[in-house]
Design a protein around this motif. Structure first.
Motif, PDB file in Angstrom:
ATOM      1  N   ARG A  90      -5.189   7.267   6.346  1.00 42.52           N
ATOM      2  CA  ARG A  90      -4.819   8.375   6.908  1.00 42.52           C
ATOM      3  C   ARG A  90      -5.310   8.365   8.510  1.00 42.52           C
ATOM      4  O   ARG A  90      -4.732   8.915   9.436  1.00 42.52           O
ATOM      5  CB  ARG A  90      -5.089   9.700   6.096  1.00 42.52           C
ATOM      6  N   THR A  94      -0.717   7.482   8.451  1.00 44.90           N
ATOM      7  CA  THR A  94       0.054   7.817   7.528  1.00 44.90           C
ATOM      8  C   THR A  94      -0.483   7.047   6.113  1.00 44.90           C
ATOM      9  O   THR A  94      -1.581   6.107   6.213  1.00 44.90           O
ATOM     10  CB  THR A  94       1.420   7.028   7.583  1.00 44.90           C
ATOM     11  N   SER A 151       5.047   2.080   6.207  1.00 47.42           N
ATOM     12  CA  SER A 151       4.208   2.559   5.024  1.00 47.42           C
ATOM     13  C   SER A 151       5.010   2.772   3.774  1.00 47.42           C
ATOM     14  O   SER A 151       4.203   3.080   2.739  1.00 47.42           O
ATOM     15  CB  SER A 151       3.637   3.838   5.448  1.00 47.42           C
TER      16      SER A 151
END
Length: 361
Positions: free
Chosen positions: A150, A155, A181
């Motif tokens: 993150r 992401t 992702s």
């Protein structure tokens, strides 16, 4: 033709439709995109292969001991409880298991990683064999992977975080920067490309064996049956590069589709008409509703309605395929799945609960 047969037989357990209703497969609370053909086909193949793994009696004995314990650690560390199946893929819950590259213990932690988290690793003492210490470190590592993805990639999702457990956070970060992702469309090494699929497959076979028993036509947890009938195909290890364009088109076509949102779980009283002294795998039993059952995908069935279902013996319990996919599950009054085999053999009436998942419209 053979591959098509297995997709028809087993695939029905993985896809939804007007006739079958919703059958939503999730991983760590996130829907698995089985509406995409390449994901569904790959998962079907992995499930077939994992049947031989989950069928091992010694593994099931260890799993019965360790799964509830691992779940407590995961909850304590704020991690999804689906991750309790990860050690089955890694080691089969063998505390002294060691890989060819030096990973060890039920979580298969590498020496450098173990030392980095403060574990002793030497010829005299190897704390990776210690269930408590190894499980704590594994939980910390998984949580760190999630937070670092993150922070550094901007992401994150659980398939990526778990792929990082297998492949290393650096490698996954590099793959995310190049490919995006979505774990299910990424081109990764063969082991990592199958890793999350294996965990999902093990989860499905442990939690919903009655669905797959009925599709195979025999009890997948019976060693004698599996030895003679289990499919032998190997799973495809990666996404064919020639299919990338087709995959991207399919993703674009499905991008606006949203998975159904669970509104609530209801528990409806029912009972089994028991005392089946000669019950065998696949035999039919009668279930009678003691309350109205209103499902999102199948409508309303009134109190007093009775229907026949197949039962499957797994360990000391009997599980039932009710015909509602994942939407309705039969539990005993302690909210454990299925009923005791001894109760089915000896009691005339067995009171049960039907857990009904209600979706938002």
């Amino acid at each position: 033709m053979k591959r098509l047969f297995y997709i028809c037989v087993i695939g029905i357990a993985l896809i939804g439709g007007a006739a079958q209703g919703q059958h939503i497969i999730t991983f760590c609370g996130e829907p698995v995109p089985i509406d995409q053909d390449f994901v569904r086909d790959k998962l079907i193949n992995v499930i077939k292969k994992q049947v031989r793994v989950v069928n091992m009696p010694s593994l099931r004995q260890r799993a019965n001991i360790y799964l509830p314990l691992v779940e407590r650690y995961l909850i304590a560390y704020g991690l999804p409880t689906d991750l309790k199946y990860l050690p089955i893929v890694e080691s089969g819950f063998l505390t002294k298991a060691e890989s060819g590259v030096g990973a060890k213990g039920i979580w298969q932690i590498m020496p450098a990683t173990a030392r980095g988290y403060g574990m002793q690793v030497s010829a005299a003492v190897d704390e990776r064999e210690n269930f408590d210490k190894a499980t704590r470190v594994a939980c910390q590592l998984i949580r760190d992977n999630y937070l670092n993805l993150r922070k550094l990639a901007g992401t994150v999702n659980w398939p990526l975080a778990i792929a990082a457990y297998n492949f290393g956070i650096g490698n996954i970060l590099d793959a995310v920067r190049k490919q995006g992702s979505n774990y299910f469309t990424m081109k990764l090494n063969p082991e990592t490309a199958l890793y999350v699929y294996k965990i999902i497959a093990v989860k499905e076979l442990f939690e919903y064996p009655e669905l797959y028993n009925s599709k195979f036509g025999y009890n997948i947890f019976s060693s004698a049956e599996v030895a003679g009938k289990a499919p032998q195909e190997e799973a495809d290890d990666s996404v064919d590069p020639d299919m990338i364009n087709a995959i991207e088109k399919q993703i674009a076509k499905n991008k606006d589709k949203k998975a159904p949102v669970v509104k609530e779980e209801q528990y409806v009283l029912a009972h089994i008409e028991g005392k089946m002294k000669n019950f065998r795998d696949g035999d039919m039993v009668t279930i009678v509703l003691d309350e109205d059952l209103e499902t999102t995908n199948y409508g309303l069935s009134f109190k007093g309605y009775s229907f026949g279902v197949q039962g499957w013996i797994i360990d000391d319990r009997v599980y039932f395929k009710l015909g509602y996919g994942h939407d309705v599950t039969l539990l005993d009054l302690d909210k454990q799945k299925g009923v005791l085999l001894t109760d089915l053999l000896s009691k005339k009436r067995i009171n049960v609960l039907l857990k009904n998942i209600v979706y938002e419209k």
